[in-house]
Scaffold this active site. Structure first.
Site, mmCIF file in Angstrom:
data_model
loop_
_atom_site.group_PDB
_atom_site.id
_atom_site.type_symbol
_atom_site.label_atom_id
_atom_site.label_comp_id
_atom_site.label_asym_id
_atom_site.label_seq_id
_atom_site.Cartn_x
_atom_site.Cartn_y
_atom_site.Cartn_z
ATOM 1 N N ASP A 78 90.863 74.163 110.178
ATOM 2 C CA ASP A 78 89.748 74.126 111.117
ATOM 3 C C ASP A 78 90.038 72.994 112.098
ATOM 4 O O ASP A 78 90.146 71.831 111.696
ATOM 5 C CB ASP A 78 88.474 73.820 110.301
ATOM 6 C CG ASP A 78 87.216 74.359 110.927
ATOM 7 O OD1 ASP A 78 87.119 74.317 112.156
ATOM 8 O OD2 ASP A 78 86.325 74.785 110.169
ATOM 9 N N ASP A 122 86.917 75.286 116.321
ATOM 10 C CA ASP A 122 85.484 75.018 116.355
ATOM 11 C C ASP A 122 85.001 74.957 117.810
ATOM 12 O O ASP A 122 85.590 74.253 118.634
ATOM 13 C CB ASP A 122 85.241 73.668 115.653
ATOM 14 C CG ASP A 122 83.778 73.383 115.384
ATOM 15 O OD1 ASP A 122 83.213 74.030 114.493
ATOM 16 O OD2 ASP A 122 83.210 72.502 116.062
ATOM 17 N N GLU A 154 85.690 79.992 117.542
ATOM 18 C CA GLU A 154 84.251 80.109 117.284
ATOM 19 C C GLU A 154 83.495 79.774 118.553
ATOM 20 O O GLU A 154 83.746 78.752 119.185
ATOM 21 C CB GLU A 154 83.828 79.130 116.182
ATOM 22 C CG GLU A 154 82.363 79.267 115.820
ATOM 23 C CD GLU A 154 81.642 77.956 115.596
ATOM 24 O OE1 GLU A 154 80.602 77.975 114.928
ATOM 25 O OE2 GLU A 154 82.096 76.921 116.115
ATOM 26 N N HIS A 193 79.521 78.609 106.590
ATOM 27 C CA HIS A 193 78.892 77.360 106.149
ATOM 28 C C HIS A 193 77.707 76.942 107.024
ATOM 29 O O HIS A 193 77.158 75.860 106.819
ATOM 30 C CB HIS A 193 79.951 76.255 106.150
ATOM 31 C CG HIS A 193 80.471 75.972 107.526
ATOM 32 N ND1 HIS A 193 81.220 76.898 108.232
ATOM 33 C CD2 HIS A 193 80.315 74.914 108.352
ATOM 34 C CE1 HIS A 193 81.502 76.405 109.418
ATOM 35 N NE2 HIS A 193 80.973 75.202 109.518
ATOM 36 N N ASP A 194 77.353 77.754 108.008
ATOM 37 C CA ASP A 194 76.229 77.408 108.895
ATOM 38 C C ASP A 194 75.009 78.299 108.707
ATOM 39 O O ASP A 194 73.971 78.038 109.326
ATOM 40 C CB ASP A 194 76.659 77.533 110.374
ATOM 41 C CG ASP A 194 77.663 76.464 110.798
ATOM 42 O OD1 ASP A 194 77.646 75.361 110.220
ATOM 43 O OD2 ASP A 194 78.465 76.745 111.708
HETATM 44 O O1 ISL Z 1 74.827 75.638 112.668
HETATM 45 C C1 ISL Z 1 74.311 75.831 113.741
HETATM 46 C C2 ISL Z 1 72.892 75.524 113.937
HETATM 47 O O2 ISL Z 1 72.428 74.696 112.938
HETATM 48 C C3 ISL Z 1 75.099 76.367 114.858
HETATM 49 O O3 ISL Z 1 74.435 76.265 116.056
HETATM 50 C C4 ISL Z 1 76.426 75.616 114.940
HETATM 51 O O4 ISL Z 1 76.180 74.289 115.302
HETATM 52 C C5 ISL Z 1 77.343 76.229 115.945
HETATM 53 O O5 ISL Z 1 77.620 77.528 115.517
HETATM 54 C C6 ISL Z 1 78.661 75.435 116.021
HETATM 55 O O6 ISL Z 1 79.186 75.276 114.747
HETATM 56 C C7 ISL Z 1 80.356 74.559 114.528
HETATM 57 O O7 ISL Z 1 80.390 73.303 115.177
HETATM 58 C C8 ISL Z 1 79.456 72.319 114.723
HETATM 59 C C9 ISL Z 1 79.395 72.187 113.212
HETATM 60 O O8 ISL Z 1 78.268 71.440 112.843
HETATM 61 C C10 ISL Z 1 79.342 73.531 112.535
HETATM 62 O O9 ISL Z 1 79.389 73.370 111.135
HETATM 63 C C11 ISL Z 1 80.506 74.336 113.045
HETATM 64 O O10 ISL Z 1 80.634 75.574 112.394
HETATM 65 C C12 ISL Z 1 79.887 71.019 115.346
HETATM 66 O O11 ISL Z 1 81.245 70.776 115.091
#
Ligand code: ISL
Ligand code: CA
Length: 535
Positions: free
Chosen positions: A100, A202, A261, A323-324
């Site tokens: 990642d 990310d 992503e 994980h989100d």
């Molecule tokens: O998890 C979300 C809302 O609570 C999403 O909006 C998320 O922040 C968004 O999809 C981006 O996610 C990624 O980047 C973030 C991180 O916190 C997430 O875990 C990751 O998947 C910042 O790096």
């Protein structure tokens, strides 16, 4: 499709949240050796690759998504030697490793940011996005952080604001600075040289912001971030040449892969799709399944929308969990029954598109309920009780019925789900009717019967709420998949031609012999998922 098998296209990718998978040194936090200890399990399940959520040194404000060093391993996860060992062993098991890369922002504890924040004259000042206050006072513009509040943080020491799309401890890098760009490409190189097979990028579509930083126009929405159209803080045209550069670098190594992503993966697949295909990313996530309600038509709609917007040379992907988001078992499961989860698994694993699994999905792990005092994820603390954050889907993997589910002998960083004495890997491995075995069979079948992973989904559905039935055709194979989303016995209406076809039963969670088609009707048991192949 006679070509050579490609792991990232034809295989299944399994996401591991390393903190929560397996703890090898009993400190309550999962680690790399924990992953290594379970490679046999992953090989038996049949996955082709694992994607590891961030394993770099991090102060863990956002649990690894705030990186303090891109080319090292956080000591809580192990050492670089542990990583090399894991990579080597995984390859021996035929399992690739996807890392990642969180390159939109760093931790505020990254030495670069510390230098950058030290003075306006520091040579690294321009590595981040600093701006004078608005002449009228306050932040330079109206941009909002997705985690709540303005995206600008004032630094009294140097009299300027810095920009952060996420927590204030995650300052955004300035990708317009050629030094940053070069450094970041070197990060790719560093891991490619070690033998890493791919990357999950990310929020890559945030790297560039509009150079003039105009206010975003307003739109109707509930909270600050959703009350703007994100015209200027994401999806800038400079991303395209950068992706081409990243892709060229990946292509200079054999069989490397990158999946990006975007926020748009959630509700604007078109925007995500523009980044996929020739000369750009291999894939970008579609997250529609993580939002779909339990209705056959919603899933079908998501598949069709995704197929419609993707360029011809791009390959789709499907995700029920990450994980989100709240786990699919929590969203769809009724009580402790896994009936619906088998239907969802059959849907996921019979699509033309790379399936992503999330650790524990294969045993139907449910979200934990966190009390306010147990919350780890800062967004949960901030928005409690309206939104409890993302801890629910990050609880320790449930390996067996022993203390702490066999994850660790020490109290884990998040509570183990109380259902672990009955819901765990060991129990499901010894139960031929378990969700685990169903996933395992589906993954095997997908491998053995190419039409299941190659054929386009052509719907036959008559009842869009309760049944999803589709034909798939590739090479000289034709398959029929029938999924009963309801708890009632139903039938799929077949055309005379399909009714007369001789079907061989490949898999059903409800019967061992093929159902008898009568009066153009293929009967389905409640929550039956059935996969047939034309003889
Ligand atoms: O998890 C979300 C809302 O609570 C999403 O909006 C998320 O922040 C968004 O999809 C981006 O996610 C990624 O980047 C973030 C991180 O916190 C997430 O875990 C990751 O998947 C910042 O790096
Ligand atoms: Ca540990």
């Amino acid at each position: 499709m006679g070509e050579k098998r490609l792991w990232w296209r034809d295989g299944v990718i399994y996401q591991i949240y390393p903190r929560s998978f397996a703890d090898s040194n009993e400190d309550g936090i999962g680690d790399l050796t924990g992953v290594l200890d379970h490679l046999d399990y992953l090989e038996d399940l049949g996955v082709d690759a694992i994607w590891l959520s961030p394993i770099y040194p991090s102060p863990d404000v956002d649990f690894g998504y705030d990186v303090a060093n891109y080319t090292a391993i956080d000591p809580k996860f192990g050492t670089m030697e542990d990583f090399d060992r894991l990579l080597g062993k995984a390859h021996q098991h035929g399992i690739r490793i996807v890392l990642d890369l969180v390159l939109n922002h760093t931790s505020n504890q990254h030495p670069w940011f510390k230098e950058s924040a030290s003075s306006q004259a520091n040579p690294r000042r321009n590595w981040y996005i600093w701006h004078d206050p608005n002449p009228k006072g306050g932040p330079p513009n109206n941009w909002q952080s997705v985690f709540g509040g303005p995206a600008w943080e004032f630094d009294p020491a140097t009299g300027q604001y810095y920009y952060h799309m996420f927590y204030k401890e995650q300052p955004d890098l300035n990708w317009r600075n050629p030094e940053v760009r070069k450094e970041m490409l070197d990060v790719f190189r560093f891991w490619l040289e070690r033998g890493v097979d791919g990357f999950r990028l990310d929020v890559f579509n945030l790297y560039f912001k509009h150079p003039e930083m105009p206010d975003n126009p307003p739109k109707l929405g509930l909270r600050g971030f959703d009350r703007q159209r994100h015209v200027y803080d994401q999806d800038q045209p400079e991303m395209m040449p950068l992706l081409a550069e990243i892709r060229a670098l990946l292509d200079s190594y054999p069989e490397r892969y990158a999946i990006g992503e975007t926020f748009e993966g959630f509700d604007n697949p078109q925007r995500a799709a523009q980044y996929c295909g020739g000369g750009k990313l291999h894939a970008a996530f579609s997250f529609e399944f993580t939002r779909s309600r339990w209705r056959a038509a919603n899933f079908l709609g998501a598949i069709q929308r995704w197929e419609n917007v993707l360029p011809e040379d791009a390959w789709p992907n499907y995700v029920l969990n990450n994980h989100d988001v709240v786990r699919s078992a929590t969203r769809f499961g009724k009580g402790e029954s896994d009936d619906r989860l088998k239907v969802a698994a059959a849907l996921l694993l019979t699509q033309r598109g790379t399936p992503y699994l999330y650790y524990g999905e294969e045993i139907g792990m449910r979200d934990i309920q966190v009390r306010h005092s147990e919350i780890q994820d800062p967004v949960g603390k901030r928005f409690w009780p309206f939104y409890k954050g993302r801890d629910g889907c990050r609880s320790p993997m449930q390996w067996d019925g022993s203390r702490n589910a066999g994850f660790s002998l020490t109290a884990p960083w998040l509570p183990v789900h109380p259902d672990y004495p009955s819901r765990n890997v060991a129990a499901q491995r010894s139960d031929p009717d378990s969700l685990f075995h169903f996933y395992r069979q589906l993954i095997r079948l997908r491998e053995e019967v190419p039409v299941l992973r190659q054929g386009m989904t052509v719907p036959l559905t008559s009842d869009p709420r309760a049944v999803l039935a589709y034909l798939k055709q590739a090479g000289d194979q034709t398959a029929l998949v029938a999924l009963n989303f309801s708890g009632r016995a139903l039938a799929v209406h077949l055309s005379p031609r399909l009714a007369q076809t001789r079907w061989k039963l490949l898999l059903s969670n409800r019967r061992a012999e093929p159902a008898q088609v009568a009066d153009l009707r293929l009967p389905l048991e409640p929550y039956e998922a059935c996969i047939l192949l034309q003889e």
